[in-house]
Design an enzyme around this catalytic site. Structure first.
Site, PDB file in Angstrom:
ATOM      1  N   HIS A  50      45.754  57.748  38.299  1.00 22.91           N
ATOM      2  CA  HIS A  50      45.959  56.983  39.527  1.00 22.91           C
ATOM      3  C   HIS A  50      46.843  57.720  40.525  1.00 22.91           C
ATOM      4  CE1 HIS A  50      48.053  54.094  42.153  1.00 22.91           C
ATOM      5  NE2 HIS A  50      46.899  53.451  42.156  1.00 22.91           N
TER       6      HIS A  50
ATOM      7  N   ASP B 268      40.637  55.336  37.892  1.00 22.55           N
ATOM      8  CA  ASP B 268      40.962  56.103  39.094  1.00 22.55           C
ATOM      9  C   ASP B 268      40.685  57.573  38.825  1.00 22.55           C
ATOM     10  OD1 ASP B 268      42.523  53.841  40.540  1.00 22.55           O
ATOM     11  OD2 ASP B 268      43.467  53.967  38.569  1.00 22.55           O
TER      12      ASP B 268
ATOM     13  N   GLU C 246      37.846  49.467  35.242  1.00 22.88           N
ATOM     14  CA  GLU C 246      38.141  50.166  36.492  1.00 22.88           C
ATOM     15  C   GLU C 246      39.025  51.359  36.183  1.00 22.88           C
ATOM     16  OE1 GLU C 246      40.855  50.853  40.106  1.00 22.88           O
ATOM     17  OE2 GLU C 246      41.328  50.280  38.041  1.00 22.88           O
TER      18      GLU C 246
ATOM     19  N   HIS D 266      41.547  46.294  34.630  1.00 26.12           N
ATOM     20  CA  HIS D 266      42.198  47.181  35.594  1.00 26.12           C
ATOM     21  C   HIS D 266      42.847  48.374  34.887  1.00 26.12           C
ATOM     22  CE1 HIS D 266      45.900  47.912  38.304  1.00 26.12           C
ATOM     23  NE2 HIS D 266      44.856  48.411  38.943  1.00 26.12           N
TER      24      HIS D 266
END
Length: 278
Positions: free
Chosen positions: A64, A51, A49, A22
């Site tokens: 993010h 953003d 992952e 993450h």
């Protein structure tokens, strides 16, 4: 280090469980940074992952929050910051925040981070603004990163039909398993042939019941065990104490991908579980 030929095969024909880092492995690196990706690779993660959103001049930046404040030494909205300004900024250590150390790590562009990950690890791209998704797909295609990139977008079976946005870039729905309707919702999605679904759920039994259908769809289920976002108290902090109770229960229910803030711990535990056949 992972090579291109060792990139994870998402199809359920691959029995291995996917470890997803993450925002990268950010415990000892800034989140969403080149270093966090490198640490994820070293930790044994199969996918990272990240953003992304556009800055003022239209480039996709890997960050993010809508603001620069928490994770960088800058201030203000990403959408009001030019590429030239972005390139002067540095990321804060870990999850950032007031008083956290400013590192030498730059704030990455999506194009640069994908190039960095190419041949080493799969990349899941979370569009912080859903309207940007078509442009993200165009960017992935322009960069020829279809082999490593998976984009995702929300799917609400009560309100929307999940669109097929691309024939070349892997596109993953994010959905909640509606109690009493999960199998019907999967049947509705089946013609779209999703390779993976990021799922939240309230009933473990319904997830177990869906295993045969998911196998016929060749669709892998992704579950988050992040402490802020998790199902049925199945979270990373509990997994540190009893991984079988959390990750083992999910795997036995048919889950094939786990997103965690503890990728090194999960990857190592999965190896041990394979060896001992639990």
């Amino acid at each position: 280090m992972t090579t291109h030929s060792e990139l994870f095969t998402i199809s359920r024909t691959n029995p291995k469980i996917m470890t997803i880092a993450h925002r990268g492995a950010w415990k000892n690196a800034p989140e969403n940074s080149f270093l966090a990706v490198e640490h994820a690779i070293m930790a044994g993660a199969d996918m990272v992952e990240i953003d992304t959103q556009k800055c003022l001049t239209g480039e996709f930046v890997v960050i993010h929050d809508d603001t620069l404040d928490r994770t960088t030494n800058g201030k203000g909205l990403v959408s009001e910051t030019t590429l030239e300004q972005i390139q002067t900024l540095h990321l804060r250590q870990g999850a950032g925040g007031e008083g956290s150390e400013v590192t030498t790590q730059p704030l990455p562009l999506l194009s640069d981070l994908l190039a960095y990950a190419k041949g080493k690890i799969l990349v899941n791209i979370d569009a912080k603004h859903p309207e940007d998704l078509p442009d993200i797909i165009i960017e992935v295609e322009r960069l020829n990163m279809q082999d490593i990139a998976v984009v995702k977008s929300p799917y609400d079976p009560e309100q929307t039909e999940w669109p097929t946005l691309t024939d070349t870039v892997k596109h993953m729905p994010m959905m909640h398993a509606r109690r009493g309707h999960f199998l019907d919702d999967l049947q509705t999605l089946a013609p779209k042939r999703p390779i993976m679904i990021e799922l939240s759920f309230d009933d473990l039994h319904e997830l177990q019941q869906a295993k045969p259908l998911l196998e016929s769809m060749d669709c892998r289920i992704w579950i988050n065990t992040l402490d802020p976002v998790h199902p049925l108290d199945m979270m990373d902090s509990t997994a540190l104490i009893n991984p079988e109770k959390v990750w083992g229960t999910l795997i036995d229910a048919g889950v094939g991908a786990i997103q965690t803030d503890l990728p090194e711990y999960l990857a190592q535990w999965l190896k041990q579980r394979d060896v001992f056949g639990e």
